[in-house]
Design a protein around this motif. Structure first.
Motif, PDB file in Angstrom:
ATOM      1  N   ALA A  86       0.827  -1.209   0.000  1.00 38.43           N
ATOM      2  CA  ALA A  86       0.000   0.000   0.000  1.00 38.43           C
ATOM      3  C   ALA A  86       0.858   1.255   0.000  1.00 38.43           C
ATOM      4  N   LEU A  87       2.084   1.147   0.498  1.00 33.17           N
ATOM      5  CA  LEU A  87       3.028   2.265   0.425  1.00 33.17           C
ATOM      6  C   LEU A  87       3.777   2.260  -0.902  1.00 33.17           C
ATOM      7  N   THR A  88       4.258   1.115  -1.309  1.00 31.41           N
ATOM      8  CA  THR A  88       5.043   1.053  -2.543  1.00 31.41           C
ATOM      9  C   THR A  88       4.189   1.335  -3.775  1.00 31.41           C
ATOM     10  N   ALA A  89       2.863   1.280  -3.632  1.00 37.23           N
ATOM     11  CA  ALA A  89       1.979   1.565  -4.767  1.00 37.23           C
ATOM     12  C   ALA A  89       2.213   2.950  -5.349  1.00 37.23           C
ATOM     13  N   ILE A  90       2.682   3.885  -4.515  1.00 37.01           N
ATOM     14  CA  ILE A  90       2.927   5.247  -4.990  1.00 37.01           C
ATOM     15  C   ILE A  90       4.394   5.449  -5.362  1.00 37.01           C
ATOM     16  N   ARG A  91       5.206   4.429  -5.146  1.00 32.52           N
ATOM     17  CA  ARG A  91       6.623   4.396  -5.506  1.00 32.52           C
ATOM     18  C   ARG A  91       7.428   5.548  -4.891  1.00 32.52           C
ATOM     19  N   PRO A  92       7.390   5.705  -3.580  1.00 31.93           N
ATOM     20  CA  PRO A  92       8.226   6.751  -2.969  1.00 31.93           C
ATOM     21  C   PRO A  92       9.693   6.353  -3.016  1.00 31.93           C
ATOM     22  N   ASP A  93      10.545   7.327  -3.270  1.00 38.03           N
ATOM     23  CA  ASP A  93      11.994   7.094  -3.208  1.00 38.03           C
ATOM     24  C   ASP A  93      12.523   7.312  -1.807  1.00 38.03           C
ATOM     25  N   VAL A  94      11.910   8.286  -1.094  1.00 36.74           N
ATOM     26  CA  VAL A  94      12.389   8.672   0.235  1.00 36.74           C
ATOM     27  C   VAL A  94      11.199   8.851   1.170  1.00 36.74           C
ATOM     28  N   CYS A  95      11.315   8.304   2.373  1.00 37.43           N
ATOM     29  CA  CYS A  95      10.334   8.541   3.433  1.00 37.43           C
ATOM     30  C   CYS A  95      11.029   9.266   4.579  1.00 37.43           C
ATOM     31  N   ALA A  96      10.576  10.486   4.870  1.00 33.06           N
ATOM     32  CA  ALA A  96      11.059  11.195   6.048  1.00 33.06           C
ATOM     33  C   ALA A  96      10.466  10.530   7.283  1.00 33.06           C
ATOM     34  N   LEU A  97      11.322  10.240   8.257  1.00 32.43           N
ATOM     35  CA  LEU A  97      10.886   9.541   9.469  1.00 32.43           C
ATOM     36  C   LEU A  97      11.080  10.368  10.740  1.00 32.43           C
ATOM     37  N   ALA A  98      11.633  11.552  10.613  1.00 31.32           N
ATOM     38  CA  ALA A  98      11.778  12.421  11.783  1.00 31.32           C
ATOM     39  C   ALA A  98      10.422  13.070  12.063  1.00 31.32           C
ATOM     40  N   ASN A  99       9.589  12.361  12.819  1.00 33.54           N
ATOM     41  CA  ASN A  99       8.259  12.875  13.136  1.00 33.54           C
ATOM     42  C   ASN A  99       7.770  12.283  14.456  1.00 33.54           C
ATOM     43  N   ASN A 100       6.553  12.629  14.837  1.00 32.50           N
ATOM     44  CA  ASN A 100       6.047  12.273  16.168  1.00 32.50           C
ATOM     45  C   ASN A 100       5.305  10.942  16.219  1.00 32.50           C
ATOM     46  N   HIS A 101       5.512  10.068  15.213  1.00 31.82           N
ATOM     47  CA  HIS A 101       4.919   8.734  15.267  1.00 31.82           C
ATOM     48  C   HIS A 101       5.921   7.625  14.968  1.00 31.82           C
ATOM     49  N   THR A 102       7.136   7.975  14.632  1.00 35.71           N
ATOM     50  CA  THR A 102       8.139   6.983  14.254  1.00 35.71           C
ATOM     51  C   THR A 102       8.442   5.989  15.368  1.00 35.71           C
ATOM     52  N   LEU A 103       8.342   6.430  16.613  1.00 32.16           N
ATOM     53  CA  LEU A 103       8.640   5.562  17.752  1.00 32.16           C
ATOM     54  C   LEU A 103       7.383   5.192  18.537  1.00 32.16           C
ATOM     55  N   ASP A 104       6.235   5.207  17.856  1.00 30.03           N
ATOM     56  CA  ASP A 104       4.986   4.848  18.527  1.00 30.03           C
ATOM     57  C   ASP A 104       5.031   3.444  19.123  1.00 30.03           C
ATOM     58  N   PHE A 105       5.841   2.551  18.508  1.00 31.65           N
ATOM     59  CA  PHE A 105       5.953   1.192  19.003  1.00 31.65           C
ATOM     60  C   PHE A 105       7.402   0.846  19.348  1.00 31.65           C
ATOM     61  N   GLY A 106       8.078   1.857  19.861  1.00 32.86           N
ATOM     62  CA  GLY A 106       9.397   1.651  20.436  1.00 32.86           C
ATOM     63  C   GLY A 106      10.487   1.283  19.459  1.00 32.86           C
ATOM     64  N   ARG A 107      11.599   0.791  20.036  1.00 33.03           N
ATOM     65  CA  ARG A 107      12.763   0.428  19.230  1.00 33.03           C
ATOM     66  C   ARG A 107      12.434  -0.668  18.236  1.00 33.03           C
ATOM     67  N   ARG A 108      11.631  -1.641  18.671  1.00 39.84           N
ATOM     68  CA  ARG A 108      11.290  -2.743  17.775  1.00 39.84           C
ATOM     69  C   ARG A 108      10.509  -2.223  16.567  1.00 39.84           C
ATOM     70  N   GLY A 109       9.540  -1.349  16.810  1.00 40.59           N
ATOM     71  CA  GLY A 109       8.773  -0.785  15.706  1.00 40.59           C
ATOM     72  C   GLY A 109       9.644  -0.003  14.744  1.00 40.59           C
ATOM     73  N   LEU A 110      10.600   0.763  15.295  1.00 42.29           N
ATOM     74  CA  LEU A 110      11.514   1.534  14.451  1.00 42.29           C
ATOM     75  C   LEU A 110      12.381   0.608  13.609  1.00 42.29           C
ATOM     76  N   ALA A 111      12.939  -0.432  14.231  1.00 39.37           N
ATOM     77  CA  ALA A 111      13.796  -1.366  13.500  1.00 39.37           C
ATOM     78  C   ALA A 111      13.010  -2.083  12.403  1.00 39.37           C
ATOM     79  N   ASP A 112      11.778  -2.496  12.718  1.00 41.51           N
ATOM     80  CA  ASP A 112      10.956  -3.176  11.718  1.00 41.51           C
ATOM     81  C   ASP A 112      10.638  -2.252  10.548  1.00 41.51           C
ATOM     82  N   THR A 113      10.399  -0.977  10.855  1.00 38.19           N
ATOM     83  CA  THR A 113      10.103  -0.004   9.801  1.00 38.19           C
ATOM     84  C   THR A 113      11.280   0.134   8.853  1.00 38.19           C
TER      85      THR A 113
END
Length: 415
Positions: free
Chosen positions: A112-139
């Motif tokens: 559902a994300l790759t459908a729009i073919r983004p080259d870059v995703c900015a991750l410096a935001n207020n939801h990147t760590l919503d699920f802690g270190r594990r969520g960040l690593a999985d992302t």
């Protein structure tokens, strides 16, 4: 549309939230349990959207949320695509403490994300760590597997400060860095450190060295003929006003050699400035989310969206064109807007940008086109944005995303 060999065209979008209700209509929905004050099941957001705009099929195709935008962007053919991803991609991790809203998408729904073919995703935001270190690593793992650059966060500060370098046509490249500010609701505890994970957080944007340091980190990778972008997560959910700290920070970035300032965080578009021939997008607004069934801020028309296409002359770094694609979200799907809505967006962006002498006109291809307005000798250049509705949220800080949901608690029964 063929790519002009004399310019580099970049697509810039604001917040993309593919979790919660969006995740629930995709082929591999994750656990719908939430820990929000008003809603405890993500499927409730789908029901709210259906109540407003009609039934949503389930499961939907991977391309569903992007709707009409995919084909339009294929025709416009931007060389590099940059968005702010406000969703962790994980089925694991623990809910972050002291946060009212947590966003995650099941890794099986990555198409559902790759459908729009983004080259870059900015991750410096207020939801990147919503699920802690594990969520960040999985992302990061999910983005890397899809060939997408994730920037602005990481296992330590050095990683968070890595930039993305994306090839354009010829020898040209686009260099992107991603930073966040506390004004967007990023907890100070989320700042990356030398030996700790987090986001590239700017502690005091008013400090003169802050913008210079960010610019230096990005420009260290820029070669002649490249386009340099700084993506900034800043400011409140709601409000057209631009703070002095934001303006000064953006100007210093451009003074240092950055070509585009890509701002985001607000749920709606904010002003545009052309400074020294280079664009500053103070807030791109949301692109994809599950908010359409929530009321309370209709003044801002949060159902309307903009995607920005910026063409830069890589020779001198000057702006060649700034076009905006107007869209609206209905049934968690982007679609073309009627002419009346496009005109509302045009007039609103021009009005709220009057202090920056920005003109917005309707193009012949259903796009909106931005131009700097020439200064007349007798003109009063002290224009200000339109008055905000009252009451409004503070425009200096947003302690948590979706504070607006509390206004309709009486209309949202818990499941």
């Amino acid at each position: 549309m063929a790519v002009d060999s004399d310019v580099v065209t970049v697509l810039l979008g604001g917040d993309v939230m593919l979790g919660r209700g969006v995740d629930q209509i995709l082929p591999h929905p994750g656990d719908p349990a939430l820990r929000e004050r008003c809603v405890d099941d993500a499927r409730r957001y789908v029901e709210l959207a259906e109540r407003v705009n009609g039934p949503i099929p389930r499961p939907v195709d991977w391309r569903w949320a992007w709707g009409d935008a995919r084909a339009i962007l294929d025709d416009l053919a931007p060389e590099v695509r940059l968005i702010n991803l406000e969703t962790t991609i994980t089925a694991e991790g623990e809910f972050a403490d002291r946060k009212g809203f947590h966003y995650r998408m099941h890794p099986g729904n990555l198409p559902a994300l790759t459908a729009i073919r983004p080259d870059v995703c900015a991750l410096a935001n207020n939801h990147t760590l919503d699920f802690g270190r594990r969520g960040l690593a999985d992302t990061f793992d999910a983005l890397a597997a899809a060939g997408i650059h994730g920037i602005g966060a990481g296992a330590d500060l050095e990683t968070a400060q890595h930039v993305a370098v994306v090839a354009a046509h010829g020898m040209h490249r686009v260099v992107v860095g991603s930073v966040a500010m506390k004004s967007s609701g990023v907890p100070e505890s989320w700042a990356a450190h030398r030996d700790g994970p987090g986001v590239w957080l700017i502690g005091d944007p008013s400090a003169r060295g802050a913008a210079d340091d960010v610019a230096a980190g990005v420009l260290a990778h820029k070669r002649t003929g490249d386009v340099a972008i700084v993506s900034v997560h800043w400011g409140p959910n709601w409000g057209y006003g631009v703070g002095l700290n934001e303006t000064q920070f953006a100007h210093r970035l451009i003074d240092a050699g950055i070509d585009i300032v890509h701002g985001h965080s607000s749920h709606h578009p904010r002003p545009i400035e052309i400074y020294r021939g280079k664009p500053i997008l103070y807030g791109c607004g949301d692109i994809i989310n599950d908010y359409e069934g929530i009321g309370g801020y209709e003044f801002y028309r949060p159902d309307l969206r903009l995607l920005y296409l910026i063409s830069i002359d890589p020779g001198g770094g000057e702006l060649a064109a700034l076009r905006m694609l107007p869209l609206r979200l209905r049934r968690i799907r982007l679609e073309r807007v009627p002419q009346t809505d496009a005109e509302w967006l045009r007039a609103t962006i021009e009005r709220i940008s009057c202090q920056f002498r920005t003109s917005v006109v309707a193009g012949s291809d259903d796009m909106l086109v931005v131009h700097p307005r020439r200064r007349e000798p007798a003109d009063d250049s002290s224009g200000s944005p339109p008055p905000e509705p009252s009451p409004a949220l503070p425009t200096t800080k947003k302690p948590e995303r979706h504070l607006w949901l509390q206004r309709i608690t009486h209309r949202v029964p818990h499941r």
